[in-house]
Design an enzyme around this catalytic site. Structure first.
Site, PDB file in Angstrom:
ATOM      1  N   TYR A  86     -48.828  47.575   3.047  1.00  0.00           N
ATOM      2  CA  TYR A  86     -50.131  47.010   2.468  1.00  0.00           C
ATOM      3  C   TYR A  86     -51.284  48.174   2.217  1.00  0.00           C
ATOM      4  CZ  TYR A  86     -54.481  44.652   2.775  1.00  0.00           C
ATOM      5  OH  TYR A  86     -55.697  44.122   2.443  1.00  0.00           O
ATOM      6  N   ASP A 108     -50.935  57.146   1.923  1.00  0.00           N
ATOM      7  CA  ASP A 108     -52.052  56.317   2.375  1.00  0.00           C
ATOM      8  C   ASP A 108     -52.420  56.493   3.942  1.00  0.00           C
ATOM      9  OD1 ASP A 108     -53.831  54.240   2.861  1.00  0.00           O
ATOM     10  OD2 ASP A 108     -52.823  52.547   1.773  1.00  0.00           O
ATOM     11  N   LYS A 156     -61.239  53.420   7.210  1.00  0.00           N
ATOM     12  CA  LYS A 156     -61.301  53.253   8.696  1.00  0.00           C
ATOM     13  C   LYS A 156     -62.019  54.249   9.535  1.00  0.00           C
ATOM     14  CE  LYS A 156     -58.041  49.645   8.245  1.00  0.00           C
ATOM     15  NZ  LYS A 156     -56.839  49.506   7.760  1.00  0.00           N
TER      16      LYS A 156
HETATM   17  C1  LIG Z   1     -56.829  48.705   6.108  1.00  0.00           C
HETATM   18  C2  LIG Z   1     -55.918  49.408   5.115  1.00  0.00           C
HETATM   19  C3  LIG Z   1     -56.205  49.385   3.682  1.00  0.00           C
HETATM   20  C4  LIG Z   1     -57.122  48.574   3.009  1.00  0.00           C
HETATM   21  O1  LIG Z   1     -58.485  49.146   3.604  1.00  0.00           O
HETATM   22  P1  LIG Z   1     -59.826  48.112   3.690  1.00  0.00           P
HETATM   23  O2  LIG Z   1     -60.923  49.039   4.086  1.00  0.00           O
HETATM   24  O3  LIG Z   1     -59.390  47.071   4.402  1.00  0.00           O
HETATM   25  O4  LIG Z   1     -59.933  47.808   2.124  1.00  0.00           O
HETATM   26  C5  LIG Z   1     -55.253  50.069   2.799  1.00  0.00           C
HETATM   27  N1  LIG Z   1     -54.368  50.851   3.183  1.00  0.00           N
HETATM   28  C6  LIG Z   1     -54.122  50.833   4.644  1.00  0.00           C
HETATM   29  C7  LIG Z   1     -52.853  51.617   4.912  1.00  0.00           C
HETATM   30  C8  LIG Z   1     -54.850  49.941   5.605  1.00  0.00           C
HETATM   31  O5  LIG Z   1     -54.470  50.056   6.816  1.00  0.00           O
END
Ligand SMILES: *Cc1c(COP(=O)(O)O)cnc(C)c1O
Length: 444
Positions: free
Chosen positions: A142, A234, A263
């Site tokens: 994701y 990521d 985050k």
């Molecule tokens: C939470 C998350 C996203 C998306 O971030 P949002 O702030 O919800 O758009 C992308 N990549 C990873 C690995 C995530 O955990």
């Protein structure tokens, strides 16, 4: 537990918001509890029920719900001086300096407003920089709600995983199982000259918590180098959580070309960021020609919250505390599993933890009791999930329909499906861990 107030609120919400929520994962069945407020490592719902909170906003709240005075003061001052301007501010420079000083692969950074925006922009940058269209991602991974990564299927046989995304987006996205070195070699042999980037989390944090096997990151690094593609980590979850301030790339000793953040780096406010080598990141406009822009990007309140959070973390033993509690949870749960559910697997590292309801394998002498690290000498090695499909094959329904609600009734708030990580915060205490372990013991 009484949930009348939450049920009434959900009834109202269903009339005015699709599914009654603003982010799909919150639509717990039959209805979610509505949070009234946070309190340290806990949340209190609209009916006054208190829970130990291991969701922590899905990752941003490294310090828990009570912000330290320095963070609170900075946020309040920024908000009261006028929340944003559309002109640069010093605090953006300070946060960028902090990030580049601590994260090995980051020389420059562009701030945006969500993790999704960060991965969208990183993929565009990789495509613009290399002049190639294809990206490789891990099956079941994701990277936010974005067109290029919402795909299903294997290798080049991918299709959009949601209506509303043209097939043509998926044509440019190739998938491989995480930890499968052969698969990624084959994909590069076939498509290498068209691949702009490999995009992966260093540890799958959104689909179980799956650790890389020995040498997997190095394989990705070598292949991307060999074919002139970029390696994008990521680190929206792992950034400033796994490996401390150096992030997961520092802990694993891998040097990605680009890194996405979100985050924690916003201290609890909406944020994302794309970092990397200057030579690449300077391809973003206005330094380069890959368009990237945003009204709220580098928002002063967010920047202040992120900066003061990370400064607090740098000056206090936050990582020692959260990682020690994480270790106690993981090993405590492992002991419970050995007695009560020996086929299940404890996963996680640092302050991330989860139990995956795997179907085979025995807990016994010599297992990775602090959480599966894909150690080939561990007796459970062959049974531990190696990729997203392995996690899918575990008892996902039992986890979601029986285990999660029972833990909630015990006053422990976990992420509501088997796939998403759970988090320990600086506000959690030994007592929270003991209470949570008692609940695991009763419910498992
Ligand atoms: C939470 C998350 C996203 C998306 O971030 P949002 O702030 O919800 O758009 C992308 N990549 C990873 C690995 C995530 O955990």
């Amino acid at each position: 537990m009484n949930h009348d107030e939450s049920r009434d609120l959900y009834d109202r919400a269903l009339s005015v918001m699709p599914g009654g929520v603003n982010s799909s994962v919150r639509a717990i069945r039959p209805y979610p509890f509505f949070v009234q407020k946070g309190d340290g490592g806990h949340v209190i719902d609209a009916d006054g029920n208190r829970y130990i909170d291991f969701v922590m906003g899905y990752g941003p709240l490294l310090l828990g719900h009570d912000l330290p005075e320095t963070v609170r003061a900075a946020v309040q001052q920024r908000a009261s001086e006028g929340p944003m301007y559309g002109a640069p501010t010093e605090v953006e420079v300070e946060l960028a300096e902090f990030v580049t000083r601590h994260v090995p692969g980051v020389e420059m950074v562009r701030f945006v407003n969500s993790g999704t925006e960060a991965t969208v922009s990183a993929v565009r940058l990789a495509r613009g920089y290399t002049g190639r269209d294809k990206i490789v991602i891990m099956e079941g991974s994701y990277h936010g709600a974005q067109e290029s990564t919402l795909v299903e299927g294997e290798r080049e046989h991918t299709a959009p995983s949601s209506p509303g995304i043209p097939e043509s987006f998926a044509e440019h996205t190739l998938t491989v199982p995480f930890n499968d070195k052969t698969a990624v070699h084959e994909v590069f042999e076939e498509h290498g000259d068209d691949i702009a980037a490999v995009l992966t989390e260093p540890i799958l944090g959104n689909h179980g918590i799956v650790h890389p096997i020995e040498g997997y990151h190095e394989t990705l690094r070598d292949l991307t180098d060999q074919y002139g593609a970029l390696l994008i980590f990521d680190e929206v979850i792992t950034g400033f959580r796994v490996g401390g301030l150096q992030c997961a790339q520092g802990k694993f000793g891998v040097d990605p070309d680009l890194t996405t953040f979100g985050k924690i780096v916003g201290g609890g406010f909406p944020v994302g960021a794309i970092g990397g080598k200057s030579e690449i990141v300077e391809h973003f406009t206005p330094a380069g020609d890959v368009f990237q822009s945003g009204t709220f990007s580098g928002h002063p309140v967010t920047m202040a919250a992120g900066l003061e959070t990370l400064r607090y973390v740098a000056e206090n033993d936050v990582y020692d505390h959260v990682n020690a509690l994480g270790e106690r949870l993981r090993s405590g749960i492992a002991d419970i599993l050995e007695d009560q559910a020996p086929a299940y697997t404890v996963v996680g590292t640092d302050s991330m933890f989860k139990v995956i309801f795997t179907r085979d394998g025995e807990f016994g002498k010599g297992h990775c009791e602090g959480g599966c690290t894909q150690d080939p000498t561990c007796p459970r090695y062959e049974f531990c999930p190696k990729n997203g499909a392995d996690v899918d094959r575990a008892e996902t329904e039992r986890w979601e329909r029986l285990f999660w609600p029972a833990m909630k009734e015990e006053g422990v708030f976990l992420t509501p499906n088997q796939f998403e990580s759970q988090f320990v915060s600086a506000a959690h205490t030994d007592e929270d861990v003991e209470q949570a372990l008692e609940a695991y013991k009763r419910v498992l």
